[in-house]
Design an enzyme around this catalytic site. Structure first.
Site, PDB file in Angstrom:
ATOM      1  N   SER A  26      15.209 141.761 -12.284  1.00  0.00           N
ATOM      2  CA  SER A  26      15.329 140.327 -12.554  1.00  0.00           C
ATOM      3  C   SER A  26      15.165 139.523 -11.255  1.00  0.00           C
ATOM      4  CB  SER A  26      16.698 140.029 -13.179  1.00  0.00           C
ATOM      5  OG  SER A  26      17.715 140.469 -12.305  1.00  0.00           O
ATOM      6  N   CYS A  75      39.927 164.612   5.718  1.00  0.00           N
ATOM      7  CA  CYS A  75      41.003 163.745   6.213  1.00  0.00           C
ATOM      8  C   CYS A  75      41.979 163.291   5.113  1.00  0.00           C
ATOM      9  CB  CYS A  75      40.405 162.514   6.905  1.00  0.00           C
ATOM     10  SG  CYS A  75      39.789 161.294   5.744  1.00  0.00           S
ATOM     11  N   GLN A 116      16.939 149.418  -6.281  1.00  0.00           N
ATOM     12  CA  GLN A 116      18.319 148.953  -6.452  1.00  0.00           C
ATOM     13  C   GLN A 116      19.103 149.973  -7.277  1.00  0.00           C
ATOM     14  OE1 GLN A 116      17.505 145.082  -8.387  1.00  0.00           O
ATOM     15  NE2 GLN A 116      18.911 144.251  -6.896  1.00  0.00           N
ATOM     16  N   HIS A 142      21.274 150.386  -2.890  1.00  0.00           N
ATOM     17  CA  HIS A 142      22.666 150.329  -3.358  1.00  0.00           C
ATOM     18  C   HIS A 142      23.318 151.707  -3.401  1.00  0.00           C
ATOM     19  CE1 HIS A 142      21.856 146.207  -5.492  1.00  0.00           C
ATOM     20  NE2 HIS A 142      21.767 146.155  -4.184  1.00  0.00           N
ATOM     21  N   ASN A 159       7.651 143.320 -15.683  1.00  0.00           N
ATOM     22  CA  ASN A 159       9.042 143.086 -16.087  1.00  0.00           C
ATOM     23  C   ASN A 159       9.039 142.427 -17.466  1.00  0.00           C
ATOM     24  OD1 ASN A 159      11.782 143.329 -14.801  1.00  0.00           O
ATOM     25  ND2 ASN A 159      11.914 141.216 -15.525  1.00  0.00           N
ATOM     26  N   ILE A 206      20.931 153.276  -8.690  1.00  0.00           N
ATOM     27  CA  ILE A 206      21.853 154.244  -8.099  1.00  0.00           C
ATOM     28  C   ILE A 206      21.795 155.569  -8.861  1.00  0.00           C
ATOM     29  CG2 ILE A 206      23.435 152.501  -7.178  1.00  0.00           C
ATOM     30  CD1 ILE A 206      25.090 152.824  -9.744  1.00  0.00           C
TER      31      ILE A 206
END
Ligand SMILES: NC(=O)c1ccc[n+]([C@@H]2O[C@H](COP(=O)([O-])OP(=O)(O)OC[C@H]3O[C@@H](n4cnc5c(N)ncnc54)[C@H](O)[C@@H]3O)[C@@H](O)[C@H]2O)c1
Ligand SMILES: [Zn+2]
Length: 259
Positions: free
Chosen positions: A198, A159, A105, A123, A222, A107
């Site tokens: 989590s 663009c 997850q 992500h 964890n 980044i």
């Protein structure tokens, strides 16, 4: 042998017995590299900022300058961060032939920096920028250089569309190819190891159940409890960097003996 030593030994045994191991990592994987997670009590980012104000696509488009200032501050910490003992232990596990790939997850790109292969960044990544109009992808430095020159509407060289970091913001869908790749890995694995998540955000929250129903085993490291703890073969509520290298060391010794 105390309880923790026993748990570490059991964890290693699960890895030794498995044939297709996938690791699922969340923000807790990178806290030991100095990047705050979202939900740890006292240090989690959500106690300091409102996600809807700073990490949603709507707020980015409607007040790009304010968002970019905040992101740049957070981003610099991420760009400077180095892989920690946990990231390095996973690379070692892969070199031992015991890690198929990573679903993350995160980044922050730290699994890449640690040279682990076959990483699915659910992500996206802050190390790239993407044009919101034509989807051209750039190194993040292209965008940062414009912002540092005071240009708070960084634009695409192709663009002229607005650039954004190539991470999924709130309000944006995940990429379907990424989800398909993740599904394939989850369905093929026989051991899913969750590290520092989590397990509250979808689709990741669903992956442990999916892996279990496909016949895989589940193991978790964890600090805080998760809703999936009761379904795991083993759960260790400690820091990844303190525990994972010890587990991998046992795996390595065992593989050497049996070779
Ligand atoms: N490093 C990053 O890239 C980063 C940082 C913050 C948030 N995010 C994004 O925020 C979302 C957060 O979801 P999440 O479930 O990954 O994180 P989360 O913040 O919801 O949960 C992190 C979990 O990790 C545990 N943890 C923290 N440090 C740990 C350590 N050293 N060892 C073991 N456990 C530890 C905490 O107890 C907590 O339960 C993700 O969608 C992610 O994209 C990413
Ligand atoms: Zn463009």
């Amino acid at each position: 042998m105390n309880d923790l030593d026993e748990d570490i030994r059991k964890f290693a045994q699960l890895i030794i017995a498995a044939k297709n191991i996938v690791v699922l990592t969340g923000a807790g994987m990178s806290t030991e590299s100095g990047i705050a997670d979202f939900r740890s009590p006292g240090t989690g980012l959500w106690e300091k900022v409102d996600p809807n104000e700073f990490a949603s696509i709507h707020s980015y488009v409607s007040d790009t300058q304010k968002n970019l200032k905040f992101m740049l501050e957070m981003g610099m910490n991420i760009f400077r961060a180095k892989p920690n003992k946990g990231h390095r232990a996973l690379t070692k596990l892969q070199k031992l032939g015991k890690l198929e790939g990573i679903l993350t997850q995160n980044i922050d790109g730290l699994h890449h920096k640690a040279h682990t292969n076959n990483i699915v960044e659910l992500h996206g990544t802050v190390n790239e920028a993407i044009c919101m109009r034509c989807k051209e992808v750039y190194p993040i430095t292209t965008m940062i250089n414009q912002v540092l020159k005071g240009f708070y509407s960084p634009s695409c060289e192709v663009c002229g569309g607005l650039l954004k970091p190539n991470a999924i913001f709130f309000g944006e869908p995940l990429h379907s190819e990424t989800l398909m790749r993740a599904d394939e890995m989850i369905e093929a694995c026989d051991l899913l190891i969750v590290l520092g998540s989590s397990l509250l955000i979808y689709p990741v929250a669903f992956y442990p159940r999916k892996a279990l129903s496909a016949g895989a085993k589940l193991a978790i490291i964890n600090i805080q409890q998760t809703d999936m703890d009761d379904y795991a073969e083993i759960v260790i509520h400690e820091k990844i960097g303190d525990i994972l290298p010890r587990i991998i060391e046992i795996v390595e010794k065992n593989l050497k003996v049996s070779n």
